[in-house]
Enzyme design. Structure first.
Site, short mmCIF file in Angstrom:
data_model
loop_
_atom_site.label_atom_id
_atom_site.label_comp_id
_atom_site.label_asym_id
_atom_site.label_seq_id
_atom_site.Cartn_x
_atom_site.Cartn_y
_atom_site.Cartn_z
N LEU A 256 -5.88 -4.62 -8.75
CA LEU A 256 -5.57 -4.81 -7.26
C LEU A 256 -4.05 -4.58 -6.89
CD1 LEU A 256 -7.96 -7.25 -7.87
CD2 LEU A 256 -8.27 -6.89 -5.31
N THR B 129 -9.47 2.09 -1.48
CA THR B 129 -9.79 1.95 -0.12
C THR B 129 -10.72 3.05 0.41
OG1 THR B 129 -8.57 1.81 1.95
CG2 THR B 129 -7.60 2.92 0.08
N ASP B 130 -11.26 2.75 1.71
CA ASP B 130 -11.89 3.90 2.38
C ASP B 130 -10.80 4.89 2.84
OD1 ASP B 130 -10.62 2.13 4.38
OD2 ASP B 130 -12.65 1.93 5.25
N GLU B 131 -9.69 4.26 3.06
CA GLU B 131 -8.75 5.24 3.76
C GLU B 131 -8.39 6.63 2.86
OE1 GLU B 131 -5.17 3.51 5.30
OE2 GLU B 131 -6.27 1.86 5.83
N ILE C 232 -6.37 -10.22 -1.08
CA ILE C 232 -7.74 -10.12 -1.71
C ILE C 232 -7.64 -10.69 -3.29
CG2 ILE C 232 -9.75 -8.48 -2.63
CD1 ILE C 232 -8.47 -6.46 -0.24
N SER D 211 -1.24 7.68 -1.69
CA SER D 211 -1.14 7.16 -3.19
C SER D 211 -2.25 6.69 -3.67
CB SER D 211 0.20 6.01 -3.06
OG SER D 211 -0.20 4.89 -2.29
N LYS D 212 -3.15 5.71 -2.87
CA LYS D 212 -4.38 5.26 -3.42
C LYS D 212 -5.07 6.51 -3.74
CE LYS D 212 -5.48 1.54 -3.48
NZ LYS D 212 -5.35 0.43 -4.45
P1 NAD Z 1 -1.61 -7.36 -0.72
O1 NAD Z 1 -0.63 -6.47 -0.27
O2 NAD Z 1 -2.04 -8.64 -0.05
O3 NAD Z 1 -1.36 -7.88 -2.14
C1 NAD Z 1 -0.98 -7.16 -3.13
C2 NAD Z 1 -0.65 -7.76 -4.27
O4 NAD Z 1 0.10 -7.26 -5.31
C3 NAD Z 1 0.59 -9.07 -4.12
O5 NAD Z 1 0.48 -9.96 -4.69
C4 NAD Z 1 1.85 -8.13 -4.54
O6 NAD Z 1 2.89 -9.09 -5.09
C5 NAD Z 1 1.17 -7.42 -5.93
N1 NAD Z 1 2.18 -6.23 -6.29
C6 NAD Z 1 2.53 -5.37 -5.64
N2 NAD Z 1 3.26 -4.52 -6.22
C7 NAD Z 1 3.05 -4.72 -7.43
C8 NAD Z 1 3.63 -4.35 -8.75
N3 NAD Z 1 4.63 -3.39 -8.75
N4 NAD Z 1 3.38 -5.00 -9.98
C9 NAD Z 1 2.70 -6.10 -9.83
N5 NAD Z 1 2.07 -6.55 -8.71
C10 NAD Z 1 2.60 -5.99 -7.59
O7 NAD Z 1 -2.75 -6.38 -0.79
P2 NAD Z 1 -4.38 -6.69 -0.64
O8 NAD Z 1 -4.62 -6.56 0.96
O9 NAD Z 1 -4.86 -7.73 -0.92
O10 NAD Z 1 -4.91 -5.40 -1.38
C11 NAD Z 1 -5.27 -5.48 -2.58
C12 NAD Z 1 -5.84 -4.18 -3.03
O11 NAD Z 1 -7.13 -4.10 -2.54
C13 NAD Z 1 -4.83 -2.96 -3.04
O12 NAD Z 1 -4.98 -2.08 -4.00
C14 NAD Z 1 -5.29 -2.43 -1.84
O13 NAD Z 1 -5.14 -0.97 -1.81
C15 NAD Z 1 -7.00 -2.37 -1.92
N6 NAD Z 1 -7.59 -2.95 -0.37
C16 NAD Z 1 -7.02 -3.52 0.51
C17 NAD Z 1 -7.84 -3.48 1.82
C18 NAD Z 1 -7.52 -4.49 2.75
O14 NAD Z 1 -8.25 -4.45 3.77
N7 NAD Z 1 -6.53 -5.52 2.55
C19 NAD Z 1 -8.89 -2.79 1.93
C20 NAD Z 1 -9.46 -1.92 0.69
C21 NAD Z 1 -8.87 -1.96 -0.31
O1 DAU Z 2 -9.31 0.23 5.52
C1 DAU Z 2 -8.91 -0.40 4.43
C2 DAU Z 2 -7.39 -0.61 4.83
O2 DAU Z 2 -7.29 -1.35 5.72
C3 DAU Z 2 -6.40 -1.08 3.48
O3 DAU Z 2 -6.72 -0.01 2.44
C4 DAU Z 2 -5.24 -1.45 3.95
O4 DAU Z 2 -4.69 -1.94 2.45
C5 DAU Z 2 -5.07 -2.57 4.69
O5 DAU Z 2 -3.94 -2.90 5.13
C6 DAU Z 2 -5.92 -1.94 6.25
O6 DAU Z 2 -5.50 -0.76 6.65
P1 DAU Z 2 -5.38 -0.70 8.12
O7 DAU Z 2 -4.02 0.16 8.49
O8 DAU Z 2 -6.44 -0.50 8.81
O9 DAU Z 2 -4.84 -2.16 8.75
P2 DAU Z 2 -3.88 -2.85 9.76
O10 DAU Z 2 -4.26 -4.39 9.78
O11 DAU Z 2 -2.58 -2.45 9.67
O12 DAU Z 2 -4.29 -2.14 11.00
C7 DAU Z 2 -5.80 -2.14 11.64
C8 DAU Z 2 -5.74 -1.34 12.88
O13 DAU Z 2 -5.24 -1.90 13.84
C9 DAU Z 2 -5.06 0.03 12.85
O14 DAU Z 2 -5.88 0.87 13.61
C10 DAU Z 2 -3.84 -0.14 13.33
C11 DAU Z 2 -3.82 -1.41 14.39
N1 DAU Z 2 -2.63 -2.30 14.55
C12 DAU Z 2 -2.01 -2.88 13.66
C13 DAU Z 2 -1.11 -3.73 13.56
C14 DAU Z 2 -0.35 -4.20 12.34
C15 DAU Z 2 -2.20 -2.49 15.99
O15 DAU Z 2 -2.96 -1.73 16.81
N2 DAU Z 2 -1.23 -3.45 16.01
C16 DAU Z 2 -0.69 -3.88 14.90
O16 DAU Z 2 0.47 -4.69 15.05
#
Ligand code: NAD
Ligand code: DAU
Length: 351
Positions: free
Chosen positions: A83, A132-134, A14, A160-161
């Protein structure tokens, strides 16, 4: 005051879209991408903008307050969009301490440095925390997460979030640090690390590997295209009210199994395979411990107060995402082989 914005985690999924949007849309802003480049950080995500005159990269771990202070001084930082995090629930089950350090202690470090650096001019700054919504836990069949839903995190990641959200709010109340928080649903789109559901399954379908569906595939998630999340962050950063939380979501709930079947159908079409080929790869595996059953965001506040809404439908976004992965197999190959981790040395040492 000219804006000089630290975006942490800008090399991640993101974060890279947020860095691209801010760097290109606001050429007068200085954008500093602060990232430790963990396994999830990939500077190849930003190749197209890395030479922009207003973009800077600092390889800094948010666990190092001294290095953060140096960045604030070097760039006269005015705002933070935070982020950087450990973001994968499955990894948090294996190694919870990594999540406590980066997500809780790292966020507290950043809050301390911002509070200290901005102490004479606090009201002119903004600390934007991306969450996050989690944090809200899991839902029944019909209810939705609103901004007032009590926190009830169920995984080490979401705990943790949740803790980091509380620290941000506490610094706002106790030290008057201006802040805003957004809690977003599941993102998908280009540059998504292929260990999360959608990119993992796209990669496995391309390579005819099994698609490991956890449990019976009955868990439900609300999916949002990552560029729409970046647009929401832009909107809230500039127009969100101080000390407010906004939920961000796609109004787009999918049961995992239905989503996987749609993905399989689209992939068969795009790869010219016989309909049903990819569905044959589905393999039911042991469920995730503490697996939240359903997330669904009520995003009416951000829509009503700030006018933001998603710009693409799920079918459009998913199709764009699959096309991106098919057209960027080198990116995928670098990630799966680990080669992307050498990019920093090649590109940034001796500069
Ligand atoms: P990601 O795992 O793809 O990227 C995380 C980034 O943070 C990486 O570039 C990593 O190198 C950096 N990072 C990790 N630890 C670090 C540290 N100690 N110091 C400096 N940099 C560090 O994550 P993402 O999916 O892009 O999520 C970004 C943010 O959005 C997170 O805070 C996550 O909780 C939040 N979020 C993610 C989702 C989702 O669906 N992916 C949804 C809602 C919220
Ligand atoms: O809701 C927001 C969150 O969404 C973010 O805060 C997190 O950073 C992000 O990783 C994501 O969390 P989820 O656990 O929902 O995402 P993930 O892609 O890991 O899994 C999505 C759903 O699919 C979940 O119900 C678990 C399931 N899953 C996931 C994987 C990786 C499977 O069934 N098989 C898999 O191999």
């Amino acid at each position: 005051m000219k804006k000089s914005i630290v975006i942490t985690g800008g090399a991640g999924f993101i974060g890279s879209h947020v860095v691209r949007l801010f760097t290109t849309k606001y050429p007068d802003y200085t954008i500093i991408n602060v990232d430790a480049l963990t396994y999830a950080g990939n500077l190849e995500n930003l190749i197209d903008i890395e030479k922009s005159p207003n973009y800077f990269f600092e390889k800094v771990n948010i666990l190092d307050p001294g290095a953060l202070k140096t960045v604030f001084e070097k760039y006269s930082v005015t705002d933070v969009i935070h982020l950087a995090a450990e973001s994968h629930v499955d990894r948090s089950i294996l190694s919870p301490m990594d999540f406590i350090y980066t997500n809780v202690v790292g966020t507290a470090n950043l809050l301390n440095v911002a509070k200290e650096f901005w102490k004479e001019t606090l009201a002119e700054h903004r600390f934007y925390h991306v969450s996050t919504d989690e944090v809200y836990g899991t839902l029944g069949d019909t209810d939705l997460f609103t901004e007032t839903t009590p926190y009830s995190p169920n995984s080490p990641y979401s705990a943790s979030k949740a803790a980091s959200d509380h620290f941000v709010r506490a610094y706002g109340e106790t030290y008057h640090l201006p802040f805003v928080i957004t809690n977003c649903s599941n993102n998908y789109g280009p540059n998504h690390f292929p260990e999360k559901l959608i990119p993992l399954f796209i990669n496995n379908i391309i390579n005819n590997k099994p698609l490991p569906v956890y449990g019976k595939g009955n868990n439900t998630r609300d999916w949002l295209f990552v560029i729409d999340h970046a647009r929401a962050i832009d909107t809230v950063f500039h127009h969100g009210a101080d000390k407010e939380t906004y939920n961000v979501g796609g109004f787009n709930e999918w049961k995992n199994l239905d989503l996987v079947k749609l993905l399989c159908k689209l992939m068969d079409e795009k790869l010219g395979r016989t309909p049903g080929t990819s569905e044959g790869l589905i393999a039911y595996v042991k469920d995730r411990p503490g697996h939240d059953l359903r997330y669904a965001i009520d995003a009416t506040k951000i829509n009503r107060e700030l006018g933001w809404k998603p710009s693409v439908t799920f079918e459009e976004g998913l199709s764009l995402t699959i096309d991106w992965y098919l057209q960027n197999q080198q990116w995928l190959q670098h990630v799966t082989s680990g080669n992307y981790q050498h990019y920093y040395e090649t590109q940034y040492t001796n500069r």
